[in-house]
Write an enzyme that holds these catalytic residues in place. Structure first.
Site, PDB file in Angstrom:
ATOM      1  N   CYS A 137       1.084  -1.449   0.282  1.00 56.73           N
ATOM      2  CA  CYS A 137       0.303  -0.110   0.365  1.00 56.73           C
ATOM      3  C   CYS A 137       1.262   1.403   0.518  1.00 56.73           C
ATOM      4  O   CYS A 137       2.515   1.104   0.061  1.00 56.73           O
ATOM      5  CB  CYS A 137      -1.036  -0.453   1.726  1.00 56.73           C
ATOM      6  SG  CYS A 137      -2.464   0.960   1.101  1.00 56.73           S
ATOM      7  N   CYS A 189       0.262   3.820   1.611  1.00 54.27           N
ATOM      8  CA  CYS A 189      -0.040   5.423   3.161  1.00 54.27           C
ATOM      9  C   CYS A 189       1.108   5.180   3.505  1.00 54.27           C
ATOM     10  O   CYS A 189       0.732   5.931   4.499  1.00 54.27           O
ATOM     11  CB  CYS A 189      -1.444   4.773   3.490  1.00 54.27           C
ATOM     12  SG  CYS A 189      -1.466   3.118   3.898  1.00 54.27           S
ATOM     13  N   CYS A 205      -4.408   5.863   0.630  1.00 50.63           N
ATOM     14  CA  CYS A 205      -3.133   4.992   0.053  1.00 50.63           C
ATOM     15  C   CYS A 205      -3.087   5.165  -1.566  1.00 50.63           C
ATOM     16  O   CYS A 205      -2.623   3.546  -2.156  1.00 50.63           O
ATOM     17  CB  CYS A 205      -4.283   3.956   0.791  1.00 50.63           C
ATOM     18  SG  CYS A 205      -4.763   3.736   2.165  1.00 50.63           S
ATOM     19  N   LYS A 249     -11.660  -4.780   3.369  1.00 50.04           N
ATOM     20  CA  LYS A 249     -11.256  -4.267   4.014  1.00 50.04           C
ATOM     21  C   LYS A 249     -11.998  -3.085   4.556  1.00 50.04           C
ATOM     22  O   LYS A 249     -12.322  -1.544   4.055  1.00 50.04           O
ATOM     23  CB  LYS A 249      -9.300  -3.667   3.868  1.00 50.04           C
ATOM     24  CG  LYS A 249      -8.873  -2.965   4.374  1.00 50.04           C
ATOM     25  CD  LYS A 249      -7.989  -2.395   4.272  1.00 50.04           C
ATOM     26  CE  LYS A 249      -7.122  -1.620   5.426  1.00 50.04           C
ATOM     27  NZ  LYS A 249      -5.923  -0.965   4.593  1.00 50.04           N
ATOM     28  N   ARG A 305      -2.122   3.557  12.568  1.00 47.74           N
ATOM     29  CA  ARG A 305      -2.435   4.114  12.195  1.00 47.74           C
ATOM     30  C   ARG A 305      -0.457   4.838  13.003  1.00 47.74           C
ATOM     31  O   ARG A 305      -0.239   5.810  12.170  1.00 47.74           O
ATOM     32  CB  ARG A 305      -2.862   5.655  12.389  1.00 47.74           C
ATOM     33  CG  ARG A 305      -3.894   4.744  11.055  1.00 47.74           C
ATOM     34  CD  ARG A 305      -4.761   5.396  10.244  1.00 47.74           C
ATOM     35  NE  ARG A 305      -5.522   4.781   9.504  1.00 47.74           N
ATOM     36  CZ  ARG A 305      -6.979   5.119   8.855  1.00 47.74           C
ATOM     37  NH1 ARG A 305      -7.520   6.178   9.531  1.00 47.74           N
ATOM     38  NH2 ARG A 305      -7.234   3.629   7.892  1.00 47.74           N
ATOM     39  N   ARG A 329     -10.659   7.468   4.814  1.00 43.57           N
ATOM     40  CA  ARG A 329     -10.657   6.348   3.923  1.00 43.57           C
ATOM     41  C   ARG A 329     -11.461   6.217   3.245  1.00 43.57           C
ATOM     42  O   ARG A 329     -11.739   5.025   2.426  1.00 43.57           O
ATOM     43  CB  ARG A 329      -9.332   5.780   4.385  1.00 43.57           C
ATOM     44  CG  ARG A 329      -7.799   5.604   4.770  1.00 43.57           C
ATOM     45  CD  ARG A 329      -6.819   5.147   4.723  1.00 43.57           C
ATOM     46  NE  ARG A 329      -5.887   5.112   4.938  1.00 43.57           N
ATOM     47  CZ  ARG A 329      -4.826   5.188   5.640  1.00 43.57           C
ATOM     48  NH1 ARG A 329      -5.253   4.916   6.961  1.00 43.57           N
ATOM     49  NH2 ARG A 329      -3.739   6.010   5.550  1.00 43.57           N
ATOM     50  N   GLU A 372     -17.324  -7.713  -3.801  1.00 42.32           N
ATOM     51  CA  GLU A 372     -15.380  -7.188  -3.617  1.00 42.32           C
ATOM     52  C   GLU A 372     -14.358  -8.379  -3.243  1.00 42.32           C
ATOM     53  O   GLU A 372     -13.484  -8.356  -4.187  1.00 42.32           O
ATOM     54  CB  GLU A 372     -15.551  -5.969  -2.386  1.00 42.32           C
ATOM     55  CG  GLU A 372     -15.612  -4.935  -1.896  1.00 42.32           C
ATOM     56  CD  GLU A 372     -14.537  -3.848  -3.404  1.00 42.32           C
ATOM     57  OE1 GLU A 372     -13.273  -4.440  -3.691  1.00 42.32           O
ATOM     58  OE2 GLU A 372     -14.627  -2.972  -3.299  1.00 42.32           O
ATOM     59  N   LYS A 419     -10.689  -7.648   6.945  1.00 40.34           N
ATOM     60  CA  LYS A 419     -10.455  -6.837   8.096  1.00 40.34           C
ATOM     61  C   LYS A 419     -10.995  -5.464   8.530  1.00 40.34           C
ATOM     62  O   LYS A 419     -11.530  -4.739   7.942  1.00 40.34           O
ATOM     63  CB  LYS A 419      -9.134  -5.945   6.912  1.00 40.34           C
ATOM     64  CG  LYS A 419      -8.063  -5.024   8.461  1.00 40.34           C
ATOM     65  CD  LYS A 419      -6.501  -4.312   7.744  1.00 40.34           C
ATOM     66  CE  LYS A 419      -6.222  -4.212   8.699  1.00 40.34           C
ATOM     67  NZ  LYS A 419      -5.142  -3.244   7.467  1.00 40.34           N
ATOM     68  N   SER A 442      -5.356  -4.010  15.441  1.00 42.50           N
ATOM     69  CA  SER A 442      -4.229  -2.775  16.605  1.00 42.50           C
ATOM     70  C   SER A 442      -5.784  -2.026  17.283  1.00 42.50           C
ATOM     71  O   SER A 442      -5.292  -2.645  19.192  1.00 42.50           O
ATOM     72  CB  SER A 442      -3.091  -1.672  15.758  1.00 42.50           C
ATOM     73  OG  SER A 442      -4.352  -0.460  15.244  1.00 42.50           O
ATOM     74  N   TYR A 482      -1.585  -9.340  16.637  1.00 44.49           N
ATOM     75  CA  TYR A 482      -0.385  -8.954  17.144  1.00 44.49           C
ATOM     76  C   TYR A 482       0.145  -9.749  18.328  1.00 44.49           C
ATOM     77  O   TYR A 482       0.725  -9.500  19.249  1.00 44.49           O
ATOM     78  CB  TYR A 482      -0.128  -7.170  17.684  1.00 44.49           C
ATOM     79  CG  TYR A 482      -0.406  -6.443  16.362  1.00 44.49           C
ATOM     80  CD1 TYR A 482       0.367  -5.852  15.606  1.00 44.49           C
ATOM     81  CD2 TYR A 482      -1.969  -6.186  15.984  1.00 44.49           C
ATOM     82  CE1 TYR A 482      -0.270  -5.149  14.720  1.00 44.49           C
ATOM     83  CE2 TYR A 482      -2.026  -5.509  14.692  1.00 44.49           C
ATOM     84  CZ  TYR A 482      -1.035  -5.070  14.211  1.00 44.49           C
ATOM     85  OH  TYR A 482      -1.347  -4.003  13.213  1.00 44.49           O
TER      86      TYR A 482
HETATM   87 ZN   LIG Z   1      -2.549   2.498   2.965  1.00 47.50          ZN
END
Ligand SMILES: [Zn+2]
Length: 329
Positions: free
Chosen positions: A126, A128, A136, A201, A211, A223, A239, A254, A280, A319
């Site tokens: 990506c 971003c 992005c 997403k 971020r 976004r 999608e 996601k 996250s 994570y």
């Molecule tokens: Zn991105």
């Protein structure tokens, strides 16, 4: 009168199978195992850098050689794959360090290949993390230009494949990018490199801590012009379908926790491996509440990850991957 007579003979008693731990283990329908896990990692410039990310305790921005050591531990824990995100030394409107062969992620990929670890290397693709405006893709006015962005994503994918990525994972949500990346890879002889598409997403507030980690918050706007609207299930399936038509080998939903219905719908409909990103914000909420002593971190963590697996995910980007793998028998 004994209990059976009072309740009627032949009463169905599901509790028989919950009587002891061994019995429960024997009839357990869903299990987490290390092969399910993918650990996200952040690579940054410099040497000897291991900088903890404030809202993601136990996660670090790492320079390349620190990252290699981290990956050695991850491989030793039996986790099969990591996904790499880059924090570049400088950003510009075109995100050019995202497709620079000397960029942080290609450097890390080459170093990891050299270390010959038993670990699959997934490269997130990506712009971003690399654009100074934090969107992005490249902008035309205040809008992300789809087709111009796709051309750069193809370039990035080729750079990552060349540097040693085992899997290419576009996360931008531009239209048509999976097909273009597939064609680009095939033309250069990377026909054997699979694409893991961030297919559904959503534009989610759960990405907040990431971020901070990737220093990639948009400078203006949001976004929603390219990531999906949270209320939509049918659109998510469309999608996913388009990404599969364009050649995606693995699909992803996601975030995970607030989108378990999307994971289930995708599992029921498609035959390919399905990944889910325990993002996250999902991680930070558990960590923060546990730090205050409000919840039992390990039990909540495992319950969340199991729910993602039970919903139908084969692979979980999380994570928690190292912590979970450490605790597995
Ligand atoms: Zn991105």
């Amino acid at each position: 009168m004994n209990a059976d007579e009072s309740l009627g003979m032949g009463l169905k008693r599901p509790r028989r199978l919950r009587g002891c731990g061994l019995m429960r283990r024997m009839v357990q329908e869903t299990r987490l195992c290390r092969e399910d896990l993918i650990m996200p990692l952040f690579v940054c410039p410099g040497r000897g850098v291991r900088q903890e990310i404030p809202a993601m305790p136990g996660n670090f921005q790492m320079s390349v050689e620190v990252l290699v050591e981290e990956c050695r531990q991850i491989a030793d824990l039996g986790i099969p794959a990591v996904i790499l995100f880059g924090i570049p030394p400088s950003k510009d409107p075109q995100g050019s360090s995202g497709y620079d062969p000397q960029g942080v992620v290609p450097q890390a990929l080459r170093a990891l290949k050299e270390a010959a670890l038993d670990l699959l290397l997934i490269a997130d693709v990506c712009l971003c993390e690399y654009t100074d405006h934090g969107h992005c893709g490249v902008l035309r006015g205040e809008e992300v230009d789809n087709d111009q962005t796709v051309a750069l994503l193809v370039q990035a994918s080729l750079v990552y494949a060349q540097a040693g990525a085992d899997i290419i994972a576009p996360s931008d949500m531009m239209d048509g990018r999976v097909g273009q990346i597939r064609r680009g890879l095939d033309r250069q002889g990377w026909t054997h490199v699979p694409i893991l598409a961030y297919a559904a997403k959503f534009a989610s507030a759960f990405y907040g801590p990431f971020r901070q980690a990737a220093e990639s918050a948009p400078r203006f706007g949001d976004r929603r012009g390219y990531q999906m609207d949270p209320p939509n299930v049918r659109e998510a399936l469309r999608e996913i379908e388009l990404d599969l038509e364009e050649g995606a080998d693995i699909i992803m939903v996601k975030p995970a926790l607030a989108y378990l219905d999307i994971i289930r719908a995708a599992r029921d409909r498609y035959l390919v491996p399905l990944a889910a990103y325990n993002v996250s914000g999902e991680f930070a909420m558990v960590k923060a509440a546990a730090e205050r002593g409000w919840i039992d971190e390990i039990r909540i963590r495992d319950e969340i990850l199991l729910s993602i697996k039970r919903a139908g995910a084969d692979l979980i980007l999380t994570y928690f991957a190292k912590d979970v793998a450490r605790g597995l028998p």
